[in-house]
Design an enzyme around this catalytic site. Structure first.
Site, PDB file in Angstrom:
ATOM      1  CB  ALA A 174       1.749   4.670   7.312  1.00 57.92           C
ATOM      2  CG  ASN A 185      -1.973   1.075   1.159  1.00 60.10           C
ATOM      3  OD1 ASN A 185      -1.838   2.028   0.413  1.00 60.10           O
ATOM      4  ND2 ASN A 185      -3.007   0.952   1.953  1.00 60.10           N
ATOM      5  CG  ASP A 186       1.581   3.038   3.669  1.00 61.52           C
ATOM      6  OD1 ASP A 186       0.506   3.564   3.314  1.00 61.52           O
ATOM      7  OD2 ASP A 186       1.756   2.563   4.795  1.00 61.52           O
ATOM      8  CB  VAL A 187       5.997   0.621  -0.921  1.00 63.47           C
ATOM      9  CG1 VAL A 187       6.534   0.426   0.475  1.00 63.47           C
ATOM     10  CG2 VAL A 187       5.230  -0.602  -1.374  1.00 63.47           C
ATOM     11  CB  VAL A 188       2.249   1.245  -4.777  1.00 63.72           C
ATOM     12  CG1 VAL A 188       3.208   0.085  -4.962  1.00 63.72           C
ATOM     13  CG2 VAL A 188       1.045   0.806  -3.969  1.00 63.72           C
TER      14      VAL A 188
END
Lengths: 453, 101
Positions: free
Chosen positions: A434, A394-397
């Protein structure tokens, strides 16, 4: 210096070299395992040597045998049973054990020397090293336990803060420094020393509680470094070079690893430690979700889309590991490769719970490591990729990292949004670890497949 | 526990040089091995078990004995658990990419 002492120094030297090689051989997957075994052999050598050659140790042999047996069984079982997904917690708890041991060694040394010379001042270098070992070891112990609790979900992963908590931390820190100076310069009082250790233990909790669960791996790495420093300090106290070198090595390596991890998230270490990341994420996520239009895709359509693509990039995240989907993902890869599709994995530096965690998880499922590409290597390729399959990441994309004003602004991300089609496999509609909403999911090229990841 | 100035200075030299070695060696470890690195470094500071053994040798009273025993237990958990879990992880990296197919 008699022969025994000379041999002891040589044993320390051999052990230190094996420790350095253990870290050095980690530079390549081909040699890494051998290096670790070499380090273990060096450790066995120095432990055995110490057992048989230390004055008075054979009289207290049962302490070592009983303690060693209990510790070996506990360590062995923990290490053999832990699932790969729970690796960060396991490292945290082993690290806490080491920190606790360092603190206890410092405590026993202090008590013994204060007892031998009542009312006298102890040598300054000795007191400073002992106090450092006690405070850093204690902080590492309780800090690691809290980090373990947060990663394991026993303690809330949200940053736990109360009004004035930073003032309390500062006050505790000043109290420790003040008592330390008194112990060194005025009188080595035992009750005060115990108070010193007690405050240090509280300080460890106080420092880690306000940090969010997503940042725990950085904290574990930092505490790992702390334990190394505590061990080096006790090496100073006991005048043992094996402890001194090993502790310093780990202190330095933990520090640089922490730095690398912060860089991968584009945050400073101070930001990680004091900002209480993710505090406001909840409300924002809840608000955004109502407006998002998410388009769903069926599993069959997803399969067709990928089978007729030329190039597929799989972006795995921690969600994949939680669902234990590494095996099926590998089977999917095999099927696609058999159809002539170019399949690669894009690994974000902080995919999983800590750097390299995803590589371990995929290696466990027999995904060949030459298909795993690091972010910088693969980011350009997304633009001519037919399908980007995001599995539990999620957060990394999250493209909002490229814009101002998001809590993850500036964090390097994978350019998944440039692919022709994007399929996102996800457990539910919520925000990520996050707690930040992700506009990628409502992108018009994106389709969602809700399910086991 | 009286250390001579020479011993103190030697220890300081070792400390500084070891810090540089640690920094250099770890800089060369690729990201994909950072998790085993953290766990391997964690195992290395398990050498504290040697310190625990040294204080166990001089432990006299019951308090000192209990604390030393506890230190040995914790130190052993650190060293055994650390090396075993690192070995488990690295074992999976051992396979060459093309052997499998």
């Amino acid at each position: 210096m008699d022969t025994l002492e000379v041999l002891t120094f040589l044993v320390w030297l051999i052990a230190s070299v094996t420790f350095i090689l253990a870290l050095k051989f980690l530079a390549s997957p081909a040699t890494a395992r051998r290096g670790n075994q070499l380090g273990a052999a060096g450790m066995a050598l120095v432990v055995t040597w110490t057992f048989f050659t230390t004055d008075g140790l054979l009289a207290n042999w049962w302490i070592i045998v009983v303690g060693g047996a209990i510790g070996s069984v506990a360590g062995w079982l923990g290490a053999k049973r832990v699932p790969m997904t729970a690796m960060p917690q396991m490292v945290a708890i082993f690290n806490g054990a080491g920190g606790g041991a360092a603190a206890l060694v410092a405590v026993v040394e202090f008590l013994r020397d204060a007892d031998l010379h009542p009312g006298e001042l102890l040598p300054l270098a000795f007191v400073i090293a002992t106090l450092l070992g006690a405070i850093i070891g204690s902080v590492s112990l309780t800090g690691s336990v809290v980090a373990f609790g947060k990663l394991q979900g026993v303690i809330s992963g949200r940053p736990v803060k109360y009004p004035g908590s930073q003032i309390v931390t500062a006050a505790l820190f000043l109290a420790v420094v003040g008592i330390g100076i008194y112990l060194a310069a005025v009188s080595p009082s035992i009750p005060l020393f115990l108070l010193f250790v007690a405050i240090s233990l509280v300080l460890g909790v106080q420092l880690v509680m306000p940090i969010g669960g997503a940042d725990m791996p950085v904290v574990v790495s930092l505490l790992n470094s702390y334990t190394g420093i505590a061990v080096a300090a006790t090496g100073f106290v006991l005048n043992n070079y094996a402890l001194l070198i090993a502790g310093t090595l780990v202190g330095a390596s933990g520090a640089i690893l922490t730095q690398l991890m912060c860089k991968a998230m584009n945050r400073s270490i101070f930001n990680v430690l004091f900002a209480g990341f993710g505090t406001g994420g909840d409300a924002a996520a809840a608000g955004a979700e109502g407006e998002e239009q998410l388009r769903e895709i069926s599993a069959d359509d997803a399969a067709v889309l990928m089978a007729y693509g030329k190039r597929v990039i799989i972006v795995p995240g921690y969600g994949m590991a939680v669902a234990q989907a590494q095996g099926p993902v590998r089977e999917l890869m095999d099927l696609l490769v058999a159809r002539g599709v170019d399949v690669q994995f894009a690994i974000h530096p902080v995919a999983g719970r800590m750097p390299g965690h995803m590589n371990v998880l995929l290696a466990e499922a027999n995904v060949p490591y030459d298909r795993l590409k690091e972010m910088d290597e693969i980011n350009e390729d997304f633009a001519d990729t037919d399908v980007a399959l995001v599995i539990g990441a999620n957060d990394v994309v999250n493209p909002s990292a490229r814009e101002e004003g998001s809590p993850i602004s500036g964090m390097p991300i994978l350019n998944v949004d440039q692919a022709h089609n994007i399929i996102v496999l996800k457990r539910g509609r919520g925000a990520g670890f996050a707690g930040i909403p992700n506009p990628l999911f409502s992108n018009e090229k994106t389709t969602m497949l809700f399910g086991d990841a | 526990m009286e250390l001579s100035a020479f011993e103190l200075l030697s220890a300081l030299f070792i400390l500084i040089l070891a810090a540089f070695v640690g920094y250099e060696v770890v800089s060369k470890v690729p990201t994909m091995l950072h998790t085993p690195l953290m766990s391997g470094a964690n195992a290395v500071h398990g050498v504290i078990v040697v310190g625990a053994m040294l204080v166990a040798a001089t432990a006299g009273g019951p308090v000192a004995i209990i604390l030393a025993l506890l230190a040995v237990i914790l130190g052993t958990i650190n060293v055994v658990g650390g090396f075993v879990v690192t070995d488990r992880m690295l074992e999976m990296f051992k396979k060459r990419p093309d052997e499998r197919r």
